[in-house]
Design an enzyme around this catalytic site. Sequence first.
Site, short mmCIF file in Angstrom:
data_model
loop_
_atom_site.label_atom_id
_atom_site.label_comp_id
_atom_site.label_asym_id
_atom_site.label_seq_id
_atom_site.Cartn_x
_atom_site.Cartn_y
_atom_site.Cartn_z
N HIS A 61 8.61 -2.09 8.69
CA HIS A 61 8.66 -3.38 8.00
C HIS A 61 10.11 -3.88 8.07
O HIS A 61 10.84 -3.86 7.09
CB HIS A 61 8.16 -3.24 6.57
CG HIS A 61 6.74 -2.73 6.52
ND1 HIS A 61 5.66 -3.53 6.83
CD2 HIS A 61 6.23 -1.51 6.26
CE1 HIS A 61 4.54 -2.83 6.74
NE2 HIS A 61 4.86 -1.59 6.40
N GLY A 66 6.81 -4.39 0.60
CA GLY A 66 6.66 -4.18 -0.84
C GLY A 66 6.37 -5.45 -1.60
O GLY A 66 5.70 -6.35 -1.11
N GLY A 67 6.89 -5.50 -2.81
CA GLY A 67 6.60 -6.62 -3.69
C GLY A 67 5.36 -6.38 -4.53
O GLY A 67 4.90 -7.28 -5.24
N GLU A 68 4.80 -5.19 -4.47
CA GLU A 68 3.53 -4.94 -5.16
C GLU A 68 3.71 -4.66 -6.65
O GLU A 68 2.74 -4.51 -7.39
CB GLU A 68 2.78 -3.80 -4.46
CG GLU A 68 2.31 -4.26 -3.08
CD GLU A 68 1.78 -3.14 -2.21
OE1 GLU A 68 1.41 -2.10 -2.75
OE2 GLU A 68 1.75 -3.33 -0.99
N THR A 97 1.56 -6.06 3.18
CA THR A 97 0.69 -6.68 2.18
C THR A 97 0.99 -8.17 2.05
O THR A 97 0.09 -8.98 1.84
CB THR A 97 0.95 -6.04 0.79
OG1 THR A 97 1.29 -4.68 0.97
CG2 THR A 97 -0.26 -6.16 -0.11
N HIS A 222 -1.40 5.84 8.55
CA HIS A 222 -1.44 6.48 7.22
C HIS A 222 -2.58 7.51 7.13
O HIS A 222 -3.10 7.77 6.04
CB HIS A 222 -1.61 5.46 6.08
CG HIS A 222 -0.76 4.23 6.18
ND1 HIS A 222 0.55 4.27 6.59
CD2 HIS A 222 -1.04 2.92 5.91
CE1 HIS A 222 1.04 3.03 6.57
NE2 HIS A 222 0.11 2.21 6.18
N ASP A 283 6.85 3.88 8.78
CA ASP A 283 6.56 2.90 7.72
C ASP A 283 7.89 2.47 7.07
O ASP A 283 7.94 2.16 5.88
CB ASP A 283 5.59 3.47 6.68
CG ASP A 283 4.78 2.41 5.95
OD1 ASP A 283 4.83 1.24 6.35
OD2 ASP A 283 4.11 2.77 4.96
N SER A 287 7.57 0.01 0.68
CA SER A 287 7.93 0.49 -0.66
C SER A 287 7.19 1.78 -0.97
O SER A 287 6.06 2.00 -0.56
CB SER A 287 7.61 -0.56 -1.72
OG SER A 287 6.21 -0.76 -1.78
ZN ZN Z 1 0.33 0.20 5.76
#
Ligand code: ZN
Length: 387
Positions: A61, A66-68, A97, A222, A283, A287
């Site tokens: 990324h 992130g930001g979740e 995401t 993953h 990855d 996050s």
């Molecule tokens: Zn992923």
Amino acid sequence: MLLIKNADIYAPAPVGRGDILVAGGRIVRIEPGIRIPESYCESFDAARLIAVPGFIDGHVHMTGGGGEGGYATRTPELVLSDAIRGGVTTIVGCLGTDGVTRSLRALLAKARGLDEEGISTFIYTGYYAVPVRTLTGSIEQDLLLIDKVIGVGEIALSDHRSTQPTFDEFARIAAEARRGGILSGKAGVVNVHMGDGRRGLSLLRRILDETEIPATQFLPTHINRNPTLFQEGISYAKAGGLVDLTTSTVSAFLDKGEVQCSQGLRAMLEAGVDAAHITFTSDGQGSLPDFDEQGRLRRLGVGRVTSLFAGVRDAVLEKHVALATALQVITANPARILKLRGKGHLAAGADADIVLLEPETLEIQGVIAKGRWLMKDREVLVKGTFE
Ligand code: ZN
């Protein structure tokens, strides 16, 4: 020109001791005892070192993820020296995401920036969601018209954050990626984010059963996130599928059952999975939320590109996987699967992306990308523009 002398060469298959001659950003010869007049060429004595191909990280990324946990949990962009420290000379960037405040335009610009700073980069079009949002209007057009686009992803499946694509929607994505890939001479791979959901790989298996699209079109990632998915990944890979394990982790994930990459590689090989079907990616910049026993967010970690080779190193030093086999998962395999020509091998004609390792500890001693020293004698020589 640069002449690396007397290295123990893993191409990634072991080829013995030899010299590597680099000119114009490419490897031009690999053989013992190459002689070039000193005035023409920098000579580097690598008699105590192992030379391996520069590492390929196929899922980063690079503009942050992130930001979740809200806006304050958006993770930062990758900086060049993180890649260099990890021996990573080729990166495939992706969104995750968030496809609203993170854009493909920014991703493309970041990839171009890292390229200018010294490494090689590609990107996936799209993000978690379906319908896939693209740069030019379709997956096929992005593949055909934008050099850096090599596939689509990460499309989320079996995850609470997925847009829950139907069979038809997902088949259409793969079909478009395949046709765009064929027409542009690229892989057109569909990078699939696998969540913890109980449906696991079932949609992928259905696509392979009910359409003509081959398993090589999909790279689910993953796969090591929980023991059930990991076991399903083993049977999927044995049936011809490709599987990608994620190296960035925190102890909380491992405590909850995530399979450590090095252990996962060993277990897959022992289960009879063809090593050529396995890749690792970091990855990076994703996050990594770390929750306490009460489920409260303790701190937010960030995925590191440096975890990529750390996973391979651990597989060799702790889990006793052969170096040539372990190296494949971050060199030859991603280069083949993602059709990255000139990458993932040390051979005449290949790009001069080379990592030098200490033989006992496998610590990274030097990094060369596109024929230029980025790290030498363990010192990072090149920094990103704003580092
Ligand atoms: Zn992923």
